[in-house]
Every structure is written in C-alpha cells, then in structure tokens.
Design a protein around this motif. Structure first.
Motif: not given
Length: 135
Positions: A57-76
């Motif tokens: 879970s420490e590798y999870l990063k979030k990207f919040t788009a302009e429309n407010g949707t949130v995507r999580q991805f592996c930072s590695e």
C-alpha cells in the motif's frame, strides 16, 4: 465465489477480493484509455468491506483528474489498479480486472462512455453500449 487475488506488474502491490459485485464494464472514456494505454479499461467492482490491499500500500499513488475522478496506480511499475468516481461515497471500489491472478466466472456486462471511444476500435460484441455511464 472464492477469494480472488490480483497484483501489479512488479508484484509490489497485491490485493484480495472476497466477493465481487456483478457489474463489470469496459470503459471507453478518453481518461481510461490514456491511463491504461489501450482502447478501453475493464473494471470490476467490490464493496469496500470485501476488498483489501494485501501488500505494497505504500507504493499506491493517486491521480485526481480535473473532473474529480481518482485513479490509483503502483508508483514502481505504473500498473493501473483502481478507479473512484468524483461522487464516490466510499461504499465500493472499482479495480482493473487485467490485474487479477486468475480467471473469473463472471464477464463484463456493458460498454460505458462509448461516445468517447477510440475511432480506430470497433465494438464487435452484443453487450449494451451506454453513450455515457450506466445512469
């Protein structure tokens, strides 16, 4: 349904789903296409109490788009792992079916946001097609 597991490309982030909800969709919106580098993204859904991160879970990063949707991805490794709509109430988590470790008995039941699909891709199945979301 038995417990299902999945992980990112590098294996640092893994998760478990105890019970999968029946709704699964191929999303053709331009953000999902860009995030997945593909003609569409396919998501499964689980209630949050039936989903948990097993490791990384420490590798999870979030990207919040302009429309407010949130995507999580592996930072590695960059693997797309989850999606949350702008109006997310926290009851469900949508996760990328392509990250599962095994096959499923269920199949996607719809194409969503087809108004934004890639013009070089033709939908050739008989699933319902929604111009926007399901609602």
């Amino acid at each position: 349904m038995s417990k299902i597991t999945g992980h990112c490309l590098c294996g640092k982030v893994s998760y478990q789903v105890d019970k999968l909800e029946p709704r699964m969709a191929h999303c053709h919106c331009s953000m999902c296409r860009r995030f997945h580098g593909a003609a569409f993204a396919t998501y499964g859904e689980a209630k949050t109490e039936h989903f948990r991160w097993l490791s990384g879970s420490e590798y999870l990063k979030k990207f919040t788009a302009e429309n407010g949707t949130v995507r999580q991805f592996c930072s590695e490794c960059g693997s797309s792992l989850s999606f949350a709509p702008a109006n997310d109430d926290g009851r469900f988590i949508e996760f990328s079916l392509a990250t599962l470790d095994s096959d499923l008995d269920l199949k996607p039941d719809a194409h969503i946001f087809v108004a934004y699909k890639a013009n070089w891709f033709d939908i050739c199945d008989s699933l319902p097609q929604h111009q926007e979301g399901r609602e």
